[in-house]
Design a protein around this motif. Structure first.
Motif, mmCIF file in Angstrom:
data_model
loop_
_atom_site.group_PDB
_atom_site.id
_atom_site.type_symbol
_atom_site.label_atom_id
_atom_site.label_comp_id
_atom_site.label_asym_id
_atom_site.label_seq_id
_atom_site.Cartn_x
_atom_site.Cartn_y
_atom_site.Cartn_z
ATOM 1 N N GLU A 333 40.820 32.741 53.092
ATOM 2 C CA GLU A 333 40.163 33.868 53.757
ATOM 3 C C GLU A 333 39.148 34.511 52.824
ATOM 4 O O GLU A 333 38.025 34.838 53.229
ATOM 5 C CB GLU A 333 41.214 34.890 54.191
ATOM 6 C CG GLU A 333 42.110 34.412 55.316
ATOM 7 C CD GLU A 333 43.282 35.348 55.583
ATOM 8 O OE1 GLU A 333 43.868 35.272 56.678
ATOM 9 O OE2 GLU A 333 43.634 36.150 54.673
ATOM 10 N N TRP A 334 39.549 34.707 51.582
ATOM 11 C CA TRP A 334 38.646 35.335 50.619
ATOM 12 C C TRP A 334 37.378 34.490 50.443
ATOM 13 O O TRP A 334 36.269 35.020 50.436
ATOM 14 C CB TRP A 334 39.349 35.513 49.274
ATOM 15 C CG TRP A 334 38.631 36.470 48.376
ATOM 16 C CD1 TRP A 334 38.958 37.772 48.129
ATOM 17 C CD2 TRP A 334 37.443 36.209 47.611
ATOM 18 N NE1 TRP A 334 38.044 38.339 47.262
ATOM 19 C CE2 TRP A 334 37.104 37.404 46.935
ATOM 20 C CE3 TRP A 334 36.624 35.097 47.437
ATOM 21 C CZ2 TRP A 334 35.991 37.507 46.093
ATOM 22 C CZ3 TRP A 334 35.509 35.193 46.605
ATOM 23 C CH2 TRP A 334 35.211 36.387 45.948
ATOM 24 N N GLU A 335 37.543 33.191 50.298
ATOM 25 C CA GLU A 335 36.377 32.319 50.097
ATOM 26 C C GLU A 335 35.463 32.319 51.308
ATOM 27 O O GLU A 335 34.236 32.331 51.175
ATOM 28 C CB GLU A 335 36.834 30.897 49.768
ATOM 29 C CG GLU A 335 35.682 29.964 49.424
ATOM 30 C CD GLU A 335 36.151 28.622 48.892
ATOM 31 O OE1 GLU A 335 35.444 27.629 49.150
ATOM 32 O OE2 GLU A 335 37.202 28.561 48.221
ATOM 33 N N LEU A 336 36.047 32.318 52.495
ATOM 34 C CA LEU A 336 35.237 32.382 53.713
ATOM 35 C C LEU A 336 34.406 33.660 53.730
ATOM 36 O O LEU A 336 33.213 33.640 54.056
ATOM 37 C CB LEU A 336 36.141 32.316 54.948
ATOM 38 C CG LEU A 336 35.474 32.515 56.311
ATOM 39 C CD1 LEU A 336 34.413 31.447 56.558
ATOM 40 C CD2 LEU A 336 36.521 32.492 57.423
ATOM 41 N N ALA A 337 35.005 34.773 53.363
ATOM 42 C CA ALA A 337 34.296 36.048 53.379
ATOM 43 C C ALA A 337 33.245 36.136 52.279
ATOM 44 O O ALA A 337 32.189 36.762 52.450
ATOM 45 C CB ALA A 337 35.291 37.202 53.233
ATOM 46 N N GLY A 338 33.516 35.511 51.135
ATOM 47 C CA GLY A 338 32.612 35.639 50.004
ATOM 48 C C GLY A 338 31.526 34.585 49.933
ATOM 49 O O GLY A 338 30.583 34.723 49.140
ATOM 50 N N ALA A 339 31.629 33.561 50.770
ATOM 51 C CA ALA A 339 30.742 32.403 50.628
ATOM 52 C C ALA A 339 29.269 32.737 50.804
ATOM 53 O O ALA A 339 28.404 32.102 50.188
ATOM 54 C CB ALA A 339 31.156 31.312 51.607
ATOM 55 N N THR A 340 28.944 33.707 51.653
ATOM 56 C CA THR A 340 27.533 34.005 51.933
ATOM 57 C C THR A 340 27.030 35.239 51.186
ATOM 58 O O THR A 340 25.890 35.656 51.395
ATOM 59 C CB THR A 340 27.330 34.222 53.448
ATOM 60 O OG1 THR A 340 28.139 35.328 53.880
ATOM 61 C CG2 THR A 340 27.720 32.977 54.223
ATOM 62 N N LEU A 341 27.848 35.810 50.321
ATOM 63 C CA LEU A 341 27.457 37.023 49.612
ATOM 64 C C LEU A 341 26.791 36.691 48.281
ATOM 65 O O LEU A 341 27.101 35.670 47.658
ATOM 66 C CB LEU A 341 28.689 37.890 49.338
ATOM 67 C CG LEU A 341 29.430 38.437 50.556
ATOM 68 C CD1 LEU A 341 30.663 39.205 50.102
ATOM 69 C CD2 LEU A 341 28.526 39.316 51.391
ATOM 70 N N PRO A 342 25.890 37.540 47.810
ATOM 71 C CA PRO A 342 25.323 37.336 46.477
ATOM 72 C C PRO A 342 26.391 37.537 45.413
ATOM 73 O O PRO A 342 27.232 38.432 45.529
ATOM 74 C CB PRO A 342 24.231 38.412 46.389
ATOM 75 C CG PRO A 342 24.648 39.464 47.367
ATOM 76 C CD PRO A 342 25.333 38.740 48.488
ATOM 77 N N VAL A 343 26.370 36.685 44.395
ATOM 78 C CA VAL A 343 27.361 36.793 43.326
ATOM 79 C C VAL A 343 26.841 37.810 42.306
ATOM 80 O O VAL A 343 26.243 37.462 41.291
ATOM 81 C CB VAL A 343 27.633 35.428 42.675
ATOM 82 C CG1 VAL A 343 28.748 35.544 41.634
ATOM 83 C CG2 VAL A 343 28.015 34.410 43.737
ATOM 84 N N GLU A 344 27.062 39.070 42.619
ATOM 85 C CA GLU A 344 26.578 40.152 41.769
ATOM 86 C C GLU A 344 27.477 41.361 41.959
ATOM 87 O O GLU A 344 28.138 41.509 42.988
ATOM 88 C CB GLU A 344 25.128 40.511 42.123
ATOM 89 C CG GLU A 344 24.938 40.934 43.573
ATOM 90 C CD GLU A 344 23.483 41.096 43.964
ATOM 91 O OE1 GLU A 344 22.632 40.430 43.334
ATOM 92 O OE2 GLU A 344 23.196 41.880 44.890
ATOM 93 N N GLY A 345 27.491 42.208 40.943
ATOM 94 C CA GLY A 345 28.327 43.406 41.000
ATOM 95 C C GLY A 345 28.553 43.943 39.601
ATOM 96 O O GLY A 345 27.790 43.671 38.666
ATOM 97 N N ASN A 346 29.620 44.712 39.446
ATOM 98 C CA ASN A 346 29.945 45.333 38.169
ATOM 99 C C ASN A 346 30.679 44.326 37.290
ATOM 100 O O ASN A 346 31.904 44.334 37.176
ATOM 101 C CB ASN A 346 30.795 46.585 38.404
ATOM 102 C CG ASN A 346 31.254 47.221 37.101
ATOM 103 O OD1 ASN A 346 30.598 47.100 36.075
ATOM 104 N ND2 ASN A 346 32.396 47.883 37.141
ATOM 105 N N THR A 347 29.903 43.416 36.693
ATOM 106 C CA THR A 347 30.445 42.444 35.759
ATOM 107 C C THR A 347 30.046 42.838 34.342
ATOM 108 O O THR A 347 29.543 43.942 34.105
ATOM 109 C CB THR A 347 29.970 41.024 36.123
ATOM 110 O OG1 THR A 347 28.550 41.025 36.304
ATOM 111 C CG2 THR A 347 30.620 40.551 37.421
ATOM 112 N N LEU A 348 30.247 41.969 33.385
ATOM 113 C CA LEU A 348 30.070 42.332 31.984
ATOM 114 C C LEU A 348 28.668 42.835 31.677
ATOM 115 O O LEU A 348 28.481 43.701 30.809
ATOM 116 C CB LEU A 348 30.409 41.125 31.100
ATOM 117 C CG LEU A 348 30.299 41.308 29.587
ATOM 118 C CD1 LEU A 348 31.167 42.469 29.105
ATOM 119 C CD2 LEU A 348 30.691 40.021 28.867
ATOM 120 N N GLY A 349 27.672 42.327 32.373
ATOM 121 C CA GLY A 349 26.295 42.705 32.096
ATOM 122 C C GLY A 349 25.999 44.173 32.295
ATOM 123 O O GLY A 349 25.061 44.704 31.687
#
Length: 446
Positions: A333-349
């Protein structure tokens, strides 16, 4: 290690490559090596040598282990005339590769007062100089060497996150509650780049998904670990997913309602762990006269109620979901929901180094899918249909751990930028909670 084994273990790039792909790979390699030193820079030699607990490792060991990885799997077989820095380092800094021989037991890595931190830095410099000589020869696209360099980069990125989580564990047991870095105000943070939405206290929204027969796993474009393959069909029933992570404020409600004292919301193993360990709150939470505080890499801070809850185990995540009347998502379910989203957010950068409140609804939804915290799923860490562990020592990286652990998805505030993707499968034992792990709720479609 046979070339075919690497092809099974790690997906090579399938997209057309530019003529300067070797230079790009080399640049990423040395940028990654440099980032590890940057993360260690605020630490003293004493900080780098200590081990907070059996699950953690000293910073010095992390820096040496990732260097040992490049020396063992890249330089020794691919750079003629390479001179080992110290033969004893194979015992000191091998992690769990049975094929590479005996090693220092993990619980006793903190006893390695020698080699010194300075000698570990000399080791890194020795290996980096050799890697530079190897890079001058170029990394042929699709070659065994290029794949090993890619593996080494991603492996070191994983240890960069572990380095930060292990330092937090160490500083949390120090009575001085020291900060990892100086010059940061010990105040709360709003969402990175924009103000939080009503302090993040608004009720979570829900997004419905039709489900169906969906493709799960890595499609073969770009890098992936072997545990993300083979790509296969999975049947996903219609479901709903919360559009943001569970917050500290909501966790306080769970605690106030007796969540840690109510056996009916806990799995049996979780309830046994709660009572054996005396859990009454997430890890690193401390109650003082002026309210709850949380130990962070910026020291001990007042609890930010709008920020995502962090440092909870699978047992706690599951119990909260049951208490709230929902459940955890499956990894499919998580992968289905995340598949079309940009891989960005509050990460180390972002350098926030802790979870921050959800931003305004203008961002991609569901929000906070990549960054802030790794998200527990209800899925056991098991091989995908048709999975075969690769041959050789590299094959020990994932396959032999596919038992008794749970899958987490997404990324955290300590995950290096560009390291994660929708198919990425992180995994930990259900009782572990020193990692940056949190909760997103799911439910059936009514």
């Amino acid at each position: 290690m046979a070339r075919a084994a690497h092809e099974r273990a790690f997906s090579p790039p399938q997209q057309p490559q530019s003529p300067d792909i070797s230079d790009a790979l080399s640049a990423r390699l040395f940028a990654t090596r440099g980032l590890s030193l940057e993360l260690a820079a605020p630490l003293s030699a004493e900080d780098m040598a200590a081990q907070a607990m059996e699950d953690a490792s000293p910073t010095k060991w992390h820096l040496a282990h990732v260097t040992w990885f490049f020396e063992t799997f890249v330089l020794k077989p691919h750079l003629p005339g390479y001179r080992l820095f110290d033969e004893a380092f194979n015992f000191c800094f091998n992690s769990y590769y049975e094929a590479m021989g005996a090693r220092q037991p993990r619980p006793a890595r903190g006893l390695l007062t020698r080699p010194s931190a300075a000698r570990v830095m000399d080791y890194r410099a020795h290996v980096d100089e050799a890697l530079e000589r190897l890079a001058e020869r170029g990394f042929e696209t699709g070659s065994d060497l290029a794949r090993l360099i890619e593996i080494g980069i991603n492996h070191e990125q994983q240890h960069q996150e572990l380095l930060l989580s292990d330092i937090l564990a160490l500083f949390a047991v120090n009575p001085l509650r020291p900060a990892y870095r100086e010059g940061r105000a010990r105040t709360s943070l709003s969402a990175v780049g924009e103000p939080s939405e009503t302090c993040g206290s608004a009720a979570a929204g829900w997004i419905s998904y039709d489900g169906g027969l969906v493709k799960i796993g890595h499609a073969g474009n770009g890098y992936a670990w072997d545990n993300e393959s083979p790509r296969h069909d999975a049947l996903v029933r219609p479901f709903r997913l919360a559009d943001r992570l569970v917050t500290n404020g909501e966790w306080l409600d769970f605690m106030g309602d007796g969540g840690y004292r109510t056996a009916s919301v806990w799995l049996a193993d979780g309830w046994a762990k709660v009572n054996a360990a005396g859990w009454r709150a997430p890890r690193y939470w401390e109650e003082h006269g002026n309210g709850w505080h949380m130990m962070t890499l910026d020291g001990l801070l007042p609890l930010e109620t709008a920020a995502p809850v962090c440092h909870v185990s699978y047992y706690e995540a599951d119990a909260f979901a049951r208490w709230a009347g929902f459940r955890l998502p499956t990894e499919f379910e998580w992968e289905l929901a995340g598949a079309t989203l940009p891989v960005e957010g509050n990460t180390l950068g972002t350098r926030a180094l802790r979870p921050v409140p959800a931003g305004a609804r203008g961002e991609a939804s569901p929000r906070q899918m990549f960054g802030d915290v790794w998200e527990w799923t209800q899925s056991a860490y098991l091989p995908y249909p048709g999975y075969r562990p690769p041959e050789g020592a590299i094959g020990e990286y994932n396959g032999k751990f596919m038992v008794s652990q749970q899958v987490l998805r997404g990324a955290s505030c300590a995950t290096p930028d560009g390291h994660s993707r929708a198919t990425y499968r992180n995994f930990f034992y259900p009782h572990q909670r020193w990692q940056f792990a949190g909760v997103r709720l799911a439910a059936e479609v009514s």
